[in-house]
Scaffold this motif. Structure first.
Motif, mmCIF file in Angstrom:
data_model
loop_
_atom_site.group_PDB
_atom_site.id
_atom_site.type_symbol
_atom_site.label_atom_id
_atom_site.label_comp_id
_atom_site.label_asym_id
_atom_site.label_seq_id
_atom_site.Cartn_x
_atom_site.Cartn_y
_atom_site.Cartn_z
ATOM 1 N N ILE A 1 58.435 4.543 52.733
ATOM 2 C CA ILE A 1 58.430 3.100 52.960
ATOM 3 C C ILE A 1 56.978 2.707 53.205
ATOM 4 C CG2 ILE A 1 59.265 1.168 54.346
ATOM 5 C CD1 ILE A 1 61.696 2.896 55.106
ATOM 6 N N ILE A 2 56.516 1.732 52.430
ATOM 7 C CA ILE A 2 55.126 1.292 52.491
ATOM 8 C C ILE A 2 55.112 -0.190 52.856
ATOM 9 C CG2 ILE A 2 52.986 1.036 51.184
ATOM 10 C CD1 ILE A 2 54.086 3.220 49.298
ATOM 11 N N ASN A 3 54.306 -0.575 53.844
ATOM 12 C CA ASN A 3 54.253 -1.989 54.232
ATOM 13 C C ASN A 3 53.435 -2.792 53.223
ATOM 14 O OD1 ASN A 3 51.533 -1.593 54.879
ATOM 15 N ND2 ASN A 3 51.863 -1.660 57.087
ATOM 16 N N LYS A 4 53.374 -4.106 53.439
ATOM 17 C CA LYS A 4 52.708 -4.981 52.466
ATOM 18 C C LYS A 4 51.208 -4.721 52.338
ATOM 19 C CE LYS A 4 52.491 -8.559 55.940
ATOM 20 N NZ LYS A 4 53.162 -9.757 56.403
ATOM 21 N N GLY B 1 56.328 -15.855 36.762
ATOM 22 C CA GLY B 1 56.775 -15.004 37.850
ATOM 23 C C GLY B 1 56.012 -13.698 37.954
ATOM 24 N N GLY B 2 55.201 -13.344 36.976
ATOM 25 C CA GLY B 2 54.427 -12.117 37.020
ATOM 26 C C GLY B 2 55.276 -10.877 36.818
ATOM 27 N N SER B 3 54.623 -9.740 36.770
ATOM 28 C CA SER B 3 55.302 -8.461 36.616
ATOM 29 C C SER B 3 55.756 -7.978 37.984
ATOM 30 C CB SER B 3 54.334 -7.455 35.994
ATOM 31 O OG SER B 3 54.904 -6.181 35.985
ATOM 32 N N SER B 4 56.820 -7.212 38.020
ATOM 33 C CA SER B 4 57.324 -6.708 39.297
ATOM 34 C C SER B 4 56.686 -5.379 39.674
ATOM 35 C CB SER B 4 58.840 -6.560 39.239
ATOM 36 O OG SER B 4 59.196 -5.660 38.223
ATOM 37 N N GLY B 5 55.792 -4.855 38.872
ATOM 38 C CA GLY B 5 55.139 -3.592 39.182
ATOM 39 C C GLY B 5 55.967 -2.411 38.725
ATOM 40 N N CYS C 1 61.542 2.673 42.721
ATOM 41 C CA CYS C 1 60.962 1.800 43.739
ATOM 42 C C CYS C 1 61.774 0.517 43.866
ATOM 43 C CB CYS C 1 59.518 1.461 43.368
ATOM 44 S SG CYS C 1 58.731 0.323 44.529
ATOM 45 N N TYR C 2 61.903 0.036 45.089
ATOM 46 C CA TYR C 2 62.499 -1.267 45.370
ATOM 47 C C TYR C 2 61.513 -2.027 46.238
ATOM 48 C CZ TYR C 2 65.453 -4.867 47.373
ATOM 49 O OH TYR C 2 65.963 -6.081 47.788
ATOM 50 N N GLN C 3 61.087 -3.195 45.763
ATOM 51 C CA GLN C 3 60.152 -4.014 46.532
ATOM 52 C C GLN C 3 60.890 -5.222 47.069
ATOM 53 O OE1 GLN C 3 56.517 -5.089 44.556
ATOM 54 N NE2 GLN C 3 55.979 -6.584 46.097
ATOM 55 N N THR C 4 60.748 -5.469 48.361
ATOM 56 C CA THR C 4 61.425 -6.593 48.996
ATOM 57 C C THR C 4 60.649 -7.883 48.762
ATOM 58 O OG1 THR C 4 60.258 -6.399 51.096
ATOM 59 C CG2 THR C 4 62.252 -5.043 50.802
ATOM 60 N N VAL C 5 61.222 -8.986 49.181
ATOM 61 C CA VAL C 5 60.560 -10.287 49.068
ATOM 62 C C VAL C 5 59.305 -10.323 49.936
ATOM 63 C CG1 VAL C 5 60.890 -12.770 49.459
ATOM 64 C CG2 VAL C 5 62.764 -11.396 48.577
ATOM 65 N N ASN D 1 57.285 -7.882 50.302
ATOM 66 C CA ASN D 1 56.369 -6.889 49.720
ATOM 67 C C ASN D 1 56.378 -5.536 50.426
ATOM 68 O OD1 ASN D 1 55.499 -8.501 47.588
ATOM 69 N ND2 ASN D 1 53.982 -9.510 48.887
ATOM 70 N N VAL D 2 57.450 -5.218 51.121
ATOM 71 C CA VAL D 2 57.627 -3.866 51.632
ATOM 72 C C VAL D 2 58.233 -3.063 50.488
ATOM 73 C CG1 VAL D 2 58.834 -2.416 53.307
ATOM 74 C CG2 VAL D 2 57.931 -4.636 54.009
ATOM 75 N N LYS D 3 57.676 -1.882 50.220
ATOM 76 C CA LYS D 3 58.146 -1.055 49.112
ATOM 77 C C LYS D 3 58.884 0.165 49.638
ATOM 78 C CE LYS D 3 53.877 -1.866 47.038
ATOM 79 N NZ LYS D 3 53.719 -2.880 47.998
ATOM 80 N N PHE D 4 60.065 0.394 49.076
ATOM 81 C CA PHE D 4 60.863 1.576 49.373
ATOM 82 C C PHE D 4 60.867 2.400 48.102
ATOM 83 C CE2 PHE D 4 62.318 -1.702 52.120
ATOM 84 C CZ PHE D 4 62.776 -1.103 53.269
#
Length: 185
Positions: free
Chosen positions: A48-51, A104-108, A121-125, A127-130
Motif C-alpha cells: 500500500i503506497i500513499n499519495k 480524464g487522463g490515463s489511469s496508470g 494495482c488498484y488506485q483509489t480516488v 491516490n492511495v495505491k494498493f
C-alpha cells in the motif's frame, strides 16, 4: 542475482497508427525455480503506497524469501514513479490535440504480467495505491484488491488512532487480511 532491471523501447500501435515510448521493468529474484515449480495460485505480497509515494504497508503472504526493509521501500517508490509516468501516456490526446484533462487522463499501471508473477494495482480516488504480486495464473486479483480496500476503509481509516499517510499498524486490519489471504492461498 536479485535486482530490478529496466528496458526502454518504442512501441508501434498499428490500430491507432501511433508510436510511443515505453518502459518495461523486470524484477529478478534468486527464487525463479520456486515460481516455476509451484502449481497453486498463490498471492505473494501486498503493498500500500500513499499519495506521496511512501510505502505505508507491506506484507508477504507466501513462503518466498523475504527482502530487506530498504528493498521493500525501493520497490514501493519505484512502482509509484512508474505509475506516475504511465499516467502521462495517452496517445489519443496526441492525435486529437485535446487537453488530457478533458478525457480524464490515463489511469496508470493497472496490470503488469511477467513469466514468474503478476502485479495488479488498484488506485483509489485519493491516490492511495494498493498492489498485489501473485502467481501469473491467479484469476481474480482485482476482486481481492477491492476486498483489501474495504478492509482498509473499515479498519484503518475508521481507526481514531491512525494518522493519514503514516505506516499502518492496525491489529484488526492485520487479522482480517490474514483471514482473507489464508482463504486465497
Amino acid at each position: 542475482s536479485s535486482g530490478i532491471n529496466a528496458e526502454y523501447g518504442g512501441i508501434f500501435c498499428k490500430q491507432h497508427k501511433l508510436c510511443f515510448f515505453s518502459i518495461v521493468i523486470a524484477f529478478s529474484l534468486n527464487t525463479t525455480t520456486h515460481f516455476k515449480t509451484q502449481k497453486e495460485m498463490v498471492i505473494f505480497s501486498l503493498y500500500i503506497i500513499n499519495k506521496a509515494g511512501s510505502l505505508i504497508y507491506q506484507n508477504d503472504f507466501s513462503a518466498i524469501p523475504k527482502l530487506g526493509g530498504n528493498d521493500y521501500l525501493r520497490l514501493g517508490s519505484t512502482f509509484h514513479g512508474l505509475h506516475a509516468i504511465a499516467t502521462t501516456f495517452l496517445p489519443v490526446t496526441i492525435m486529437s490535440g485535446l487537453d488530457p484533462g478533458t478525457l480524464g487522463g490515463s489511469s496508470g499501471i493497472e496490470l503488469l504480467e511477467a513469466d514468474t508473477f503478476k502485479l495488479q494495482c488498484y488506485q483509489t480516488v485519493t491516490n492511495v495505491k494498493f498492489y498485489l504480486t501473485a502467481d501469473p495464473s491467479h484469476p481474480n486479483l482485482d476482486q481481492i484488491l477491492h476486498t483489501v480496500y474495504e478492509l482498509y476503509t473499515d479498519y484503518v481509516l475508521k481507526n481514531p488512532f491512525y494518522e493519514m499517510d503514516m505506516p499502518i499498524r492496525c491489529e484488526l486490519f492485520e487479522i482480517y487480511l490474514d483471514k482473507l489471504f489464508q482463504n486465497e492461498n
